[in-house]
Design an enzyme around this catalytic site. Structure first.
Site, mmCIF file in Angstrom:
data_model
loop_
_atom_site.group_PDB
_atom_site.id
_atom_site.type_symbol
_atom_site.label_atom_id
_atom_site.label_comp_id
_atom_site.label_asym_id
_atom_site.label_seq_id
_atom_site.Cartn_x
_atom_site.Cartn_y
_atom_site.Cartn_z
ATOM 1 N N GLN A 157 0.817 -1.214 0.000
ATOM 2 C CA GLN A 157 0.000 0.000 0.000
ATOM 3 C C GLN A 157 0.847 1.259 0.000
ATOM 4 O OE1 GLN A 157 -1.633 -1.088 3.991
ATOM 5 N NE2 GLN A 157 -1.367 1.088 4.442
ATOM 6 N N HIS A 301 -5.884 -1.627 11.750
ATOM 7 C CA HIS A 301 -5.321 -2.024 10.464
ATOM 8 C C HIS A 301 -6.155 -3.159 9.874
ATOM 9 C CE1 HIS A 301 -2.278 -2.579 7.418
ATOM 10 N NE2 HIS A 301 -1.931 -3.771 7.833
ATOM 11 N N ASN A 322 -0.617 -9.434 4.748
ATOM 12 C CA ASN A 322 -0.557 -7.997 4.990
ATOM 13 C C ASN A 322 -0.392 -7.267 3.657
ATOM 14 O OD1 ASN A 322 -0.514 -5.591 6.380
ATOM 15 N ND2 ASN A 322 1.269 -6.075 7.627
#
Length: 355
Positions: A157, A301, A322
């Protein structure tokens, strides 16, 4: 650490004028100078320089670099001390000097605090039904949806706090694979650019489940290849005729680890939210992440649970994908403690799209 210093003077003589024996001596002395020069640099200096090259880290001033180097040294000490305990079997996971190693935990938390809305906001949920598992269903002891083709490559990201988008696309990628038998990477950028009317805010604080509502109302989601990620919010460029993935809504699992296990085992990868603020999570490298101080009443998160299992030391874990690139954790993944009183809040907000 003490350092060594050498002063060696070499006459610059043309190699053609030197006998072979003297040439060998000159080369040997030159090598000694190189070694001596290296010895004058501390091991920590060498490691920090190597780390900067690995992660392409460039600072704006000498003062800024000095400040971050001191933080890096503090984190290095923490990593070494923790891993000594891991070597003795006292800790079940290891830490590493990843790309967050020059940040103190406060800076790290500040960077990621905008990834999700507050915990109370996350509970304001509408038009959602709970996943209803089959009673008495026998569950496998281990699940890894990567091995069945449900999971795309690890993504990054970057500096855009769009964890929610990556978690949502991951869950939808899995369900589209189940339906079409073709794994396609979906567009996080479309969610960042276009889902504002559904309550999301690009690279700032958002509610992850609203992305499913946007996908339903907009008519679908494009492939990442036609709407690539840019790590910043921009104008919406979605073209409905290019939509590859669609959903008719979403369901959520009840906020227990048993319910999450049922969903992961029978549905596929599940979008979840966790508390990612602990210093140990910041520097996680490998093993089963068992952190008693990781609160289960605050999620910060969004990630993707792609399986679960039990390691050789009989520690139950969730297999979690992740969105911080392959240089974090186990090539972008983390094994998080399972059956530990919902550690880090991992079962609090599990959801998946209905396609």
């Amino acid at each position: 650490m003490s350092t060594m210093h050498f002063n060696v003077t070499i006459s610059l003589i043309s190699p053609q004028r030197l006998p072979l024996g003297r040439m060998r001596v000159l080369l040997a002395v030159s090598a000694l100078v190189v070694v001596a020069g290296a010895a004058s640099v501390s091991l920590e200096d060498q490691e920090f320089h190597t780390w900067k090259l690995k992660f392409d880290r460039i600072y704006g001033s000498v003062e800024e670099e000095t400040q971050h180097k001191m933080i890096w040294l503090d984190n290095r000490k923490l990593v070494l001390e923790h891993n000594m305990l891991a070597d003795q079997g006292i800790e079940s996971y290891r830490l590493g000097m990843n790309h967050f190693a020059d940040m103190d935990n406060q800076e790290y938390q500040q960077m990621f605090k905008g990834c999700l809305g507050s915990f109370k906001e996350c509970e304001i949920d509408n038009a959602t039904t709970f996943f209803q598992p089959v009673e008495g269903a026998a569950l496998p002891r281990t699940v890894d949806w990567r091995k069945k083709g449900y999971v795309t490559e690890v993504k990054d990201q970057c500096h855009c706090m769009a964890c929610w988008a990556f978690s949502v696309t991951g869950a939808l990628e899995g369900q589209m694979f189940k339906k079409k038998k073709k794994l396609v990477s979906l567009s996080e950028q479309q969610l960042v650019d276009c889902s504002w009317s559904s309550g999301n805010h690009g690279c700032t604080s958002v509610l992850a489940y609203k992305a499913f509502e946007y996908i339903k109302s907009s008519g679908g989601l494009e492939k990442a290849s036609t709407y690539p990620y840019q790590a910043k919010a921009g104008l919406c460029r979605f073209k409905k005729q290019k939509a590859w993935a669609k959903c008719s809504g979403y369901e959520k699992a009840k906020p227990t680890e048993d319910a999450l296990q049922l969903a992961v085992a029978t549905i596929g990868p599940i979008s979840v939210s966790i508390n990612a603020f602990p210093h140990s999570f910041q520097l996680y490298e490998s093993g089963v992440y068992d952190e008693p101080d990781c609160s289960n009443n605050k999620v910060t998160h969004a990630v993707l649970v792609v399986g679960y299992g039990t390691d050789a030391l009989k520690k139950d874990y969730w297999l979690v994908k992740n969105s911080w690139g392959v240089n974090w954790g186990e090539k972008g993944y983390i094994k998080m403690s399972r059956n530990k009183n919902n550690q880090c809040g991992i079962a609090t907000r599990g959801s998946y799209p209905v396609v």
